[in-house]
Design a protein around this motif. Structure first.
Motif, PDB file in Angstrom:
ATOM      1  N   CYS A  86       0.839  -1.201   0.000  1.00 16.44           N
ATOM      2  CA  CYS A  86       0.000   0.000   0.000  1.00 16.44           C
ATOM      3  C   CYS A  86       0.874   1.250   0.000  1.00 16.44           C
ATOM      4  O   CYS A  86       1.565   1.536   0.979  1.00 16.44           O
ATOM      5  N   ASP A  98      -5.245   2.768  -3.021  1.00 20.02           N
ATOM      6  CA  ASP A  98      -4.551   1.837  -3.904  1.00 20.02           C
ATOM      7  C   ASP A  98      -5.107   0.424  -3.728  1.00 20.02           C
ATOM      8  O   ASP A  98      -5.500   0.029  -2.629  1.00 20.02           O
ATOM      9  N   THR A 137      -0.535  -3.242  -6.584  1.00 18.50           N
ATOM     10  CA  THR A 137      -0.589  -2.794  -7.981  1.00 18.50           C
ATOM     11  C   THR A 137       0.699  -2.074  -8.374  1.00 18.50           C
ATOM     12  O   THR A 137       1.436  -2.538  -9.231  1.00 18.50           O
ATOM     13  N   THR A 192      -0.171   2.271 -12.713  1.00 24.72           N
ATOM     14  CA  THR A 192      -1.472   2.865 -13.019  1.00 24.72           C
ATOM     15  C   THR A 192      -2.369   1.879 -13.759  1.00 24.72           C
ATOM     16  O   THR A 192      -3.584   1.839 -13.542  1.00 24.72           O
ATOM     17  N   GLN A 234      -4.256  -0.413 -11.323  1.00 23.97           N
ATOM     18  CA  GLN A 234      -5.290   0.319 -10.603  1.00 23.97           C
ATOM     19  C   GLN A 234      -6.497   0.562 -11.510  1.00 23.97           C
ATOM     20  O   GLN A 234      -7.655   0.403 -11.113  1.00 23.97           O
ATOM     21  N   SER A 252     -10.374   4.817  -4.487  1.00 25.85           N
ATOM     22  CA  SER A 252      -9.637   4.149  -5.564  1.00 25.85           C
ATOM     23  C   SER A 252      -9.813   4.884  -6.887  1.00 25.85           C
ATOM     24  O   SER A 252      -8.874   4.993  -7.678  1.00 25.85           O
ATOM     25  N   ARG A 281      -7.986   8.215  -6.648  1.00 30.37           N
ATOM     26  CA  ARG A 281      -6.531   8.015  -6.784  1.00 30.37           C
ATOM     27  C   ARG A 281      -6.117   8.140  -8.244  1.00 30.37           C
ATOM     28  O   ARG A 281      -5.078   8.740  -8.562  1.00 30.37           O
ATOM     29  N   LEU A 298       1.978   4.630 -10.147  1.00 30.79           N
ATOM     30  CA  LEU A 298       1.142   5.277  -9.130  1.00 30.79           C
ATOM     31  C   LEU A 298       2.022   6.189  -8.276  1.00 30.79           C
ATOM     32  O   LEU A 298       2.467   5.835  -7.182  1.00 30.79           O
TER      33      LEU A 298
END
Length: 927
Positions: free
Chosen positions: A333, A338, A342, A345, A348, A366, A369, A384
């Protein structure tokens, strides 16, 4: 809400000649004074609907030398509402109310005159299947029309759906009479308004990708037609395998190779190896789980039961509630919102799309984000990142995030900025680079961007991209990553194929959401029926679904359309409750309502439906009502103040009458009994009442309808139709009541034919596909010889259990519209007990009679509240989810007839398949 007359007329498809009268006629009868007309709402302009927002309806007035007229509804709910919100007016039939669409009009054609005219069709009864408004549907990305397995009131719409109405004839399977135009011909082209400063699309020559060559190249990359294995490796490349599945599904939603890939990936050992590398009981690799969920959704599999895992549930269970700066950070995390593990991007975004397509609302954090990742130039980075980190946008990632945020809704400024970023990054050649600093055009990037911009309404930019891609196709059919290179790459080819198919990752995977909650169950007042041994549906839960007052108005009847009781479906529900014995109090309320003069909100009672005592008296309707009376210990010779048994005798035809409409198809046919189901119900009612002699000619006529080559029965009477499961099961239950050797032999042969129709998963084919209705009726039929067909019965009951939803109800068919349907649920609950309609019996002693509800309010006003003595209020007449039934379930078959349609359509979900409709009728289908 809005219409647009098409400037050109597409070639008209030849209409079939089958008359769906079948159920139709079952729905006949009512006076013209009961015709109900629905007016259009104020219209949404066509441009307001896009491929990802709103739905389009197209009505073909070509029968009257008119145009194809389109309408738009930006907030669609049902097919019925789409018609009216799209600017059309409709009229129903006298017998079934507004639900069965008999006439349609639009202000853009002949000043809104509705067709067919009264001189062409009086709309008192259900029209012939040779001349009625047939209903066709196409989901986002579908290239071909499908005859709707649900009626317009039961079909729930999603963004990008397209409906079509065509006047003419269809056949039972809905293979004839298709619209003469394609779904793409009438789809929405627009999108949300672009930024005025956006550059125009490049001026490039048109180009088309050779999709067959590209898909052949992809399938050649598969080992055993099911997985990608890299050169030198022995284990599958799971990610590449999912990519191939997406591309193949984009070109053909029924692609057999895509489904084989899904079957392979859905094996527990492969699902675990790819998505659960830390162990099957540990948090999944979110990107892999999302990819598998998208494969499941794109190929008709259930992402909540894939490889032994609930992929969507596991994604939701592993959303980060805090980040790496938390006192006790959770591994994987980076920050709140998130999906664990992941990191990129893409993962996600895929997780968000997979949840949305599976009917699950992703956590707001989520989705936020993703929106927060946007770079200053409007693009999105591949990782991310956190605030303050360098943001380098990439076209493929930007396209994917924009697609997801558009799908999620509520992020228009972010999506608009991303669209502008993508259009500004497009080269004059039509291509996009893989990264902002790259010079060559990339087939991989261009494929991703083109599919997203098309979905957002920027067709010209998308077409320019596809044109460029088409010029990059290599001799073998594949595509290289960038221009100037000659090595085909799988990931570039899959992106190019999806773009060339004019699809996108959302469109090819979108599915209906699963139904929500579970209603409380009501304890039975007398002992319930013990279900057959083995795994099967939860009958107590199913009974509670049927008895829930959100569906069963004041606990007395189901509505087919607002204010109009669907008496056929109400009797179906009563049959089911009688079979299980789980709620005798509700069963009594229904029976008392029917027997003691109860009326719906429009003032219609049971005999306004049976038409007993009028020239439109329907044998199937009367028989269906009489069988209910007999099943619960009421007198069929004095039910609702009428002698139903005498009416059946009076309604036995002495000879064939002229067609259009055909009152009598032959000697021994009951009047307006246009299906085997209807004929069977009449015979069962007479035999159970001790009138075997009076039933002799109807029995002879029923036997004459049997197909000598198979021993099965068709759905329709008086017109061509195929042998089918529902009607064969019903005929077998009927003849099983008779002692003669010929009847017994006919039953034995019918059961053998039924057993041969069982599908590998335990289901049975019906008008709606792998049908719940057909499987339930097959269980009832095969249970006539349970010793011989025990294995088939067990498989069928297991299939029914697999189609039961969380709320206790059942879907219409496997892989069909998600959600529970009242008619299908009634047939599934009663059928799963294995009790034949010929011997169905329920003792309601111990129940307390309740006053029949009265109706407050005047006809034509708003839906009234039905009040019963001792109550302060009740459910309004609005339709609840599943009401109206759908696809074809009815105590009978899914009649596929127009009539049935009507009845079924109307009553059933009003639209079951043509076939469904007819059958229903039969069901007395709806009967």
């Amino acid at each position: 809400m809005g219409t647009e007359q098409q400037a050109r007329r597409w070639p008209r498809a030849r209409r079939g000649l089958l008359s769906a009268l079948t159920a139709s006629l079952l729905t006949l009868g009512a006076s013209l004074t009961h015709l109900t007309a629905a007016s259009p709402a104020s219209a949404d302009p066509i441009a307001k609907c896009t491929r990802t927002k709103g739905a389009i309806v197209a009505v073909d007035f070509g029968k009257w030398d008119g145009p194809v007229v389109r309408g738009c509804d930006t907030t669609p709910t049902t097919g019925y509402e789409l018609l009216h919100s799209g600017g059309f007016t409709t009229e129903g039939t006298g017998h079934d109310g507004p639900a069965f669409i008999c006439r349609i009009g639009n202000p853009s054609f002949n000043a809104g005159k509705k067709y067919p005219t009264p001189a062409q069709e009086d709309c008192v009864l259900t029209p012939q299947a040779t001349a009625y408004w047939s209903y066709w549907i196409a989901s986002p990305g579908q290239k071909k029309w499908t005859y709707s397995p649900l009626g317009a009131m039961s079909r729930t719409l999603k963004p990008g759906d397209v409906d079509a109405w065509v006047f003419g004839a269809t056949d039972i399977g809905g293979t004839k009479g298709r619209p003469g135009f394609t779904p793409d011909d009438v789809r929405a082209d627009g999108g949300d308004p672009p930024d005025p400063s956006d550059p125009p699309a490049p001026n490039v020559p048109p180009g088309t990708i050779d999709l067959p060559a590209a898909t052949r190249w992809l399938t050649d990359r598969l080992t055993n037609g099911q997985r990608v294995v890299n050169d030198g490796d022995t284990t599958p490349n799971y990610m590449a395998t999912t990519e191939v599945a997406y591309a193949l599904a984009a070109t053909d939603g029924e692609n057999a190779t895509a489904r084989r890939i899904a079957d392979f990936l859905g094996r527990p050992e492969h699902t675990d190896a790819y998505a659960y590398p830390a162990g099957k009981d540990e948090a999944p690799d979110a990107t892999a789980a999302a990819r598998l969920a998208l494969v499941a959704e794109a190929t008709g599999r259930d992402p909540r039961d894939f490889g032994g895992h609930d992929l969507l549930g596991d994604l939701m269970a592993n959303v980060c509630l805090s980040g790496s700066d938390a006192p006790q950070p959770v591994p994987g995390c980076t920050t709140k919102g998130d999906f664990r593990t992941t990191g990129q991007t893409e993962g996600q975004t895929l997780a968000v799309i997979a949840l949305l397509n599976g009917g699950v609302t992703p956590p707001a954090d989520s989705v936020a984000r993703l929106a927060q990742l946007q770079c200053d130039d409007g693009g999105f980075p591949s990782f991310l990142i956190l605030d303050g980190q360098v943001c380098e946008s990439e076209a493929p990632t930007t396209a994917l995030v924009a697609l997801a945020l558009q799908h999620a809704g509520g992020h228009t400024p972010v999506v608009t900025k991303a669209r502008s970023s993508l259009k500004k990054a497009q080269f004059n050649t039509g291509a996009w680079p893989a990264a902002s600093y790259s010079v060559p055009g990339s087939a991989y990037a261009t494929g991703w961007v083109a599919q997203t911009l098309r979905a957002l309404g920027d067709r010209a930019h998308a077409d320019a991209g596809v044109s460029w891609i088409s010029r990059q196709q290599l001799p073998g059919g594949g595509f290289a990553f960038e221009e100037g290179t000659t090595d085909p790459l799988l990931y570039a080819t899959t992106a190019a194929v999806i773009a060339g198919a004019k699809s996108d990752l959302v469109t090819l995977t979108t599915k209906e959401p699963a139904p929500p909650t579970t209603p409380p169950t009501t304890p039975p007042t007398t002992g319930p029926t013990a279900p057959p041994a083995g795994e099967g549906p939860d009958l107590k839960k199913g009974s509670a679904y049927l008895a829930d007052h959100k569906r069963l108005i004041q606990g007395r009847y189901y509505e087919g359309s607002p204010r109009f009781a669907d008496y056929g479906m109400t009797i179906d529900g009563a049959y089911a409750l009688a079979a299980t014995g789980h709620d005798n109090a509700t069963l009594r309320n229904i029976v008392d309502f029917l027997d003691k003069g109860g009326k719906d909100a429009s003032g219609r009672g049971i005999h306004d439906w049976t038409k007993i005592g009028t020239k439109y008296a329907g044998g199937g309707f009367i028989g269906k009502t009489a069988v209910l009376a007999e099943s619960v210990g009421r007198d069929p010779r004095n039910f609702g103040g009428k002698n139903l048994i005498a009416a059946l005798a009076r309604g036995t035809c002495a000879a064939t009458t002229p067609a259009e409409p055909r009152k009598c198809a032959g000697k021994g046919n009951y009047t307006y009994a246009t299906s085997v189901f209807s004929q069977s119900l009449g015979i069962i009612a007479q035999v159970r009442a001790g009138e075997t002699a009076a039933a002799k000619q109807p029995v002879t006529y029923l036997k004459s309808l049997r197909d000598p080559s198979t021993g099965g029965w068709p759905s329709l009477i008086g017109e061509p139709s195929d042998v089918e499961v529902d009607s064969t099961a019903m005929a077998a239950m009927t003849l099983d009541l008779l002692p003669d050797a010929d009847s017994k032999a006919a039953v034995d042969r019918a059961l053998g034919w039924l057993a041969d129709q069982q599908l590998p998963d335990g289901g049975f084919p019906g008008a709606s596909g792998n049908s719940v209705n057909s499987a339930a009726l097959a269980v009832q039929g095969l249970s006539l010889d349970s010793g011989k067909y025990g294995a088939e019965i067990a498989k069928a009951r297991k299939f029914l259990a697999s189609q039961q939803n969380k709320d206790g109800g059942f879907s219409v068919s496997k892989g069909g519209q998600a959600g529970s349907d009242v008619r299908a649920s009634a047939q599934a609950v009663g059928g799963a007990t294995g009790i034949s309609f010929g011997v169905l019996t329920r003792d309601m002693s111990g129940t307390t009679p309740q006053p029949v509800p009265s109706v407050s309010g005047q006809p034509g006003g708003s839906t009234p509240v039905i009040i019963t003595d001792g109550e302060n209020g009740g459910a309004s007449g609005g339709q609840a989810t599943g009401t109206g039934g759908g696809g074809l379930a009815a105590t009978g078959s899914q009649v596929t007839g127009l009539a049935v349609a009507a009845a079924v359509l109307v009553l059933a979900g009003w639209g079951a398949t043509h076939a469904a409709r007819r059958r229903r009728e039969t069901d007395g289908g709806q009967a």
